[in-house]
Design a protein around this motif. Structure first.
Motif, mmCIF file in Angstrom:
data_model
loop_
_atom_site.group_PDB
_atom_site.id
_atom_site.type_symbol
_atom_site.label_atom_id
_atom_site.label_comp_id
_atom_site.label_asym_id
_atom_site.label_seq_id
_atom_site.Cartn_x
_atom_site.Cartn_y
_atom_site.Cartn_z
ATOM 1 N N ASN A 1 -55.325 12.713 -39.734
ATOM 2 C CA ASN A 1 -56.153 13.789 -40.279
ATOM 3 C C ASN A 1 -57.266 14.206 -39.326
ATOM 4 O OD1 ASN A 1 -54.731 13.911 -42.755
ATOM 5 N ND2 ASN A 1 -55.903 12.167 -43.545
ATOM 6 N N GLU A 2 -57.346 13.515 -38.192
ATOM 7 C CA GLU A 2 -58.344 13.852 -37.182
ATOM 8 C C GLU A 2 -57.700 14.681 -36.072
ATOM 9 O OE1 GLU A 2 -61.418 13.013 -37.646
ATOM 10 O OE2 GLU A 2 -61.159 11.548 -39.270
ATOM 11 N N VAL A 3 -58.524 15.313 -35.269
ATOM 12 C CA VAL A 3 -58.021 16.027 -34.103
ATOM 13 C C VAL A 3 -57.502 15.006 -33.096
ATOM 14 C CG1 VAL A 3 -58.614 17.533 -32.183
ATOM 15 C CG2 VAL A 3 -59.606 17.956 -34.441
ATOM 16 N N GLN A 4 -56.233 15.139 -32.722
ATOM 17 C CA GLN A 4 -55.648 14.211 -31.764
ATOM 18 C C GLN A 4 -56.103 14.564 -30.354
ATOM 19 O OE1 GLN A 4 -53.242 11.571 -32.521
ATOM 20 N NE2 GLN A 4 -54.087 11.913 -34.546
ATOM 21 N N ASP A 5 -56.593 13.553 -29.655
ATOM 22 C CA ASP A 5 -57.111 13.793 -28.314
ATOM 23 C C ASP A 5 -56.920 12.536 -27.483
ATOM 24 O OD1 ASP A 5 -59.112 14.056 -26.045
ATOM 25 O OD2 ASP A 5 -59.449 15.962 -27.063
ATOM 26 N N LYS A 6 -56.671 12.708 -26.189
ATOM 27 C CA LYS A 6 -56.449 11.563 -25.311
ATOM 28 C C LYS A 6 -57.672 10.652 -25.216
ATOM 29 C CE LYS A 6 -52.818 13.594 -22.436
ATOM 30 N NZ LYS A 6 -52.379 13.953 -21.068
ATOM 31 N N LEU B 1 -63.608 -4.646 -32.283
ATOM 32 C CA LEU B 1 -63.626 -3.544 -31.324
ATOM 33 C C LEU B 1 -63.077 -2.251 -31.937
ATOM 34 C CD1 LEU B 1 -62.438 -5.344 -28.061
ATOM 35 C CD2 LEU B 1 -64.765 -4.646 -28.682
ATOM 36 N N SER B 2 -62.101 -2.380 -32.834
ATOM 37 C CA SER B 2 -61.548 -1.181 -33.473
ATOM 38 C C SER B 2 -62.572 -0.528 -34.390
ATOM 39 C CB SER B 2 -60.277 -1.519 -34.253
ATOM 40 O OG SER B 2 -60.565 -2.324 -35.389
ATOM 41 N N ILE B 3 -63.405 -1.326 -35.044
ATOM 42 C CA ILE B 3 -64.457 -0.779 -35.900
ATOM 43 C C ILE B 3 -65.521 -0.076 -35.065
ATOM 44 C CG2 ILE B 3 -66.362 -1.381 -37.452
ATOM 45 C CD1 ILE B 3 -64.587 -3.574 -38.613
ATOM 46 N N ILE B 4 -65.941 -0.720 -33.993
ATOM 47 C CA ILE B 4 -66.933 -0.108 -33.100
ATOM 48 C C ILE B 4 -66.394 1.198 -32.522
ATOM 49 C CG2 ILE B 4 -68.256 -0.392 -30.977
ATOM 50 C CD1 ILE B 4 -69.204 -2.130 -33.327
ATOM 51 N N SER B 5 -65.163 1.161 -32.054
ATOM 52 C CA SER B 5 -64.550 2.349 -31.469
ATOM 53 C C SER B 5 -64.363 3.454 -32.505
ATOM 54 C CB SER B 5 -63.192 1.975 -30.859
ATOM 55 O OG SER B 5 -62.557 3.100 -30.311
ATOM 56 N N GLY B 6 -63.945 3.071 -33.710
ATOM 57 C CA GLY B 6 -63.754 4.053 -34.774
ATOM 58 C C GLY B 6 -65.047 4.727 -35.165
ATOM 59 N N LEU B 7 -66.106 3.949 -35.285
ATOM 60 C CA LEU B 7 -67.410 4.517 -35.629
ATOM 61 C C LEU B 7 -67.914 5.441 -34.528
ATOM 62 C CD1 LEU B 7 -69.188 1.377 -37.146
ATOM 63 C CD2 LEU B 7 -68.532 3.458 -38.372
ATOM 64 N N PHE B 8 -67.709 5.030 -33.290
ATOM 65 C CA PHE B 8 -68.186 5.831 -32.164
ATOM 66 C C PHE B 8 -67.437 7.162 -32.059
ATOM 67 C CE2 PHE B 8 -67.882 7.106 -27.687
ATOM 68 C CZ PHE B 8 -69.238 7.202 -27.363
ATOM 69 N N ARG C 1 -68.481 9.498 -39.599
ATOM 70 C CA ARG C 1 -68.434 9.438 -41.062
ATOM 71 C C ARG C 1 -67.017 9.351 -41.608
ATOM 72 N NH1 ARG C 1 -72.995 13.821 -43.192
ATOM 73 N NH2 ARG C 1 -74.822 12.731 -42.319
ATOM 74 N N SER C 2 -66.095 10.056 -40.983
ATOM 75 C CA SER C 2 -64.716 10.011 -41.475
ATOM 76 C C SER C 2 -64.144 8.597 -41.372
ATOM 77 C CB SER C 2 -63.832 10.989 -40.703
ATOM 78 O OG SER C 2 -63.763 10.645 -39.331
ATOM 79 N N PHE C 3 -64.550 7.864 -40.319
ATOM 80 C CA PHE C 3 -64.102 6.483 -40.199
ATOM 81 C C PHE C 3 -64.749 5.611 -41.276
ATOM 82 C CE2 PHE C 3 -64.544 2.131 -38.641
ATOM 83 C CZ PHE C 3 -63.225 1.831 -38.335
ATOM 84 N N LEU C 4 -66.020 5.845 -41.543
ATOM 85 C CA LEU C 4 -66.705 5.083 -42.594
ATOM 86 C C LEU C 4 -66.019 5.261 -43.941
ATOM 87 C CD1 LEU C 4 -70.532 5.491 -41.879
ATOM 88 C CD2 LEU C 4 -69.198 3.367 -41.884
ATOM 89 N N LYS C 5 -65.545 6.485 -44.209
ATOM 90 C CA LYS C 5 -64.863 6.743 -45.475
ATOM 91 C C LYS C 5 -63.551 5.969 -45.573
ATOM 92 C CE LYS C 5 -66.712 11.412 -46.220
ATOM 93 N NZ LYS C 5 -66.374 12.866 -46.329
ATOM 94 N N SER C 6 -62.911 5.750 -44.434
ATOM 95 C CA SER C 6 -61.633 5.028 -44.434
ATOM 96 C C SER C 6 -61.802 3.524 -44.338
ATOM 97 C CB SER C 6 -60.765 5.507 -43.266
ATOM 98 O OG SER C 6 -61.339 5.122 -42.018
ATOM 99 N N LEU C 7 -63.017 3.067 -44.077
ATOM 100 C CA LEU C 7 -63.250 1.637 -43.856
ATOM 101 C C LEU C 7 -62.900 0.773 -45.069
ATOM 102 C CD1 LEU C 7 -64.111 -0.330 -41.703
ATOM 103 C CD2 LEU C 7 -66.481 -0.039 -42.416
ATOM 104 N N PRO C 8 -63.250 1.183 -46.300
ATOM 105 C CA PRO C 8 -62.845 0.361 -47.462
ATOM 106 C C PRO C 8 -61.326 0.167 -47.527
ATOM 107 C CG PRO C 8 -64.523 1.921 -48.122
ATOM 108 C CD PRO C 8 -64.127 2.293 -46.724
#
Length: 291
Positions: A106-111, A163-170, A174-181
């Motif tokens: 659901n996010e913009v795919q980017d390298k 590391l995946s949490i840090i990277s996701g937040l960075f 907010r969209s990552f925070l919503k998916s965290l639960p």
């Protein structure tokens, strides 16, 4: 489509919980569920890669695509035969990236987000392998002896998760925070499930089905009516070919190797199909032209 995805994930979590509370001693349930997932969304979500290249592909162009697909599979098979450990590590690495990418459809795919994809998928894959370490060790034992390395695998799970949490937040904020639960609930569930059931739940409902729905959303524009029926019809040819090929191989080997070896060979076959699929699916999601 979002309702379908949410409902399917809810069903998968509920099924996993029911298994943990009531059916842990019934090992056959894991095998049946795994088989059903592979027969439905598991194999078929990669059966329309040719349409992602070109929705109207046919004739010589289709034959050229099939030739490239088989060429990638053949090259990877040689890697498995000559350097099985390299083949295994490639499979884990490719799958980690591919599965992780599904978390961000659901996010913009980017390298620039590719490392986040890899870390997320790696965390879940390693978690599934660690959760049923005994069977994992038995299955990969013909390629890599990992007895006694369970604690090290746990460290890798924790590190990749952090590391995946840090990277996701960075990268996604907010969209990552919503998916965290959802990520936490899924991780807790997978950490207690047997290997095949955990893999089936994750592969089927957090990767295959969401990927298939993205494919449908793009391809449905080609059909003015009966879209779902036509989409399912397009899935059939290469799904049937893949399933028949795997079934023949499994039937031939069933009474000649152990069950753990047979499962390993099945995953090798999955990896052969996955290698070109991962390549083409990434190109598709990134919006690059397919060649």
């Amino acid at each position: 489509m979002k309702k379908i995805e949410a409902s399917s994930k809810t069903f998968a979590i509920a099924f996993g919980l029911l298994y943990l509370f009531f059916f842990q001693e019934k090992e056959w349930i894991s095998y049946v569920f795994f088989t059903l997932v592979m027969l439905t969304v598991g194999i078929s979500h990669g059966a329309i890669d040719h349409l992602l290249v070109n929705p109207t592909i046919r004739g010589k162009e289709l034959l050229l695509f099939v030739g490239k697909y088989l060429g990638i599979m053949g090259a990877y098979l040689l890697v498995w035969v000559l350097f099985p450990l390299v083949g295994l590590l490639l499979f884990i690495s490719m799958s980690a990236y591919h599965f992780g990418q599904s978390h961000y459809l659901n996010e913009v795919q980017d390298k620039k987000f590719q490392f986040s994809y890899f870390l997320t998928g790696l965390f879940f894959l390693l978690l599934i392998l660690w959760a049923d370490f005994e069977q994992t060790s038995a299955i990969v034992g013909s390629v890599l002896i990992i007895d006694g390395y369970q604690d090290y695998l746990l460290y890798a799970v924790l590190l990749s998760g952090f590391l995946s949490i840090i990277s996701g937040l960075f990268n996604f904020g907010r969209s990552f925070l919503k998916s965290l639960p959802e990520i936490i609930i899924l991780a807790l569930l997978l950490s207690h499930l047997p290997l095949l059931l955990g893999f089936a739940i994750y592969f089927g409902f957090w990767h295959s089905l969401p990927s298939m729905m993205v494919e449908y959303e793009v391809l449905k524009k080609q059909w003015p009516s009966n879209r779902i029926k036509k989409f399912l019809f397009q899935l059939l040819p290469f799904t049937v070919i893949a399933l028949v090929g795997m079934a023949i191989m499994i039937f031939f080997l069933a009474n000649r190797v152990s069950s753990d070896t047979l499962i390993f060979i099945f995953f090798v076959m999955i990896s052969l199909v996955s290698a070109p699929h991962i390549w083409y699916m990434d190109k598709f999601l990134m919006g690059n032209p397919q060649n």
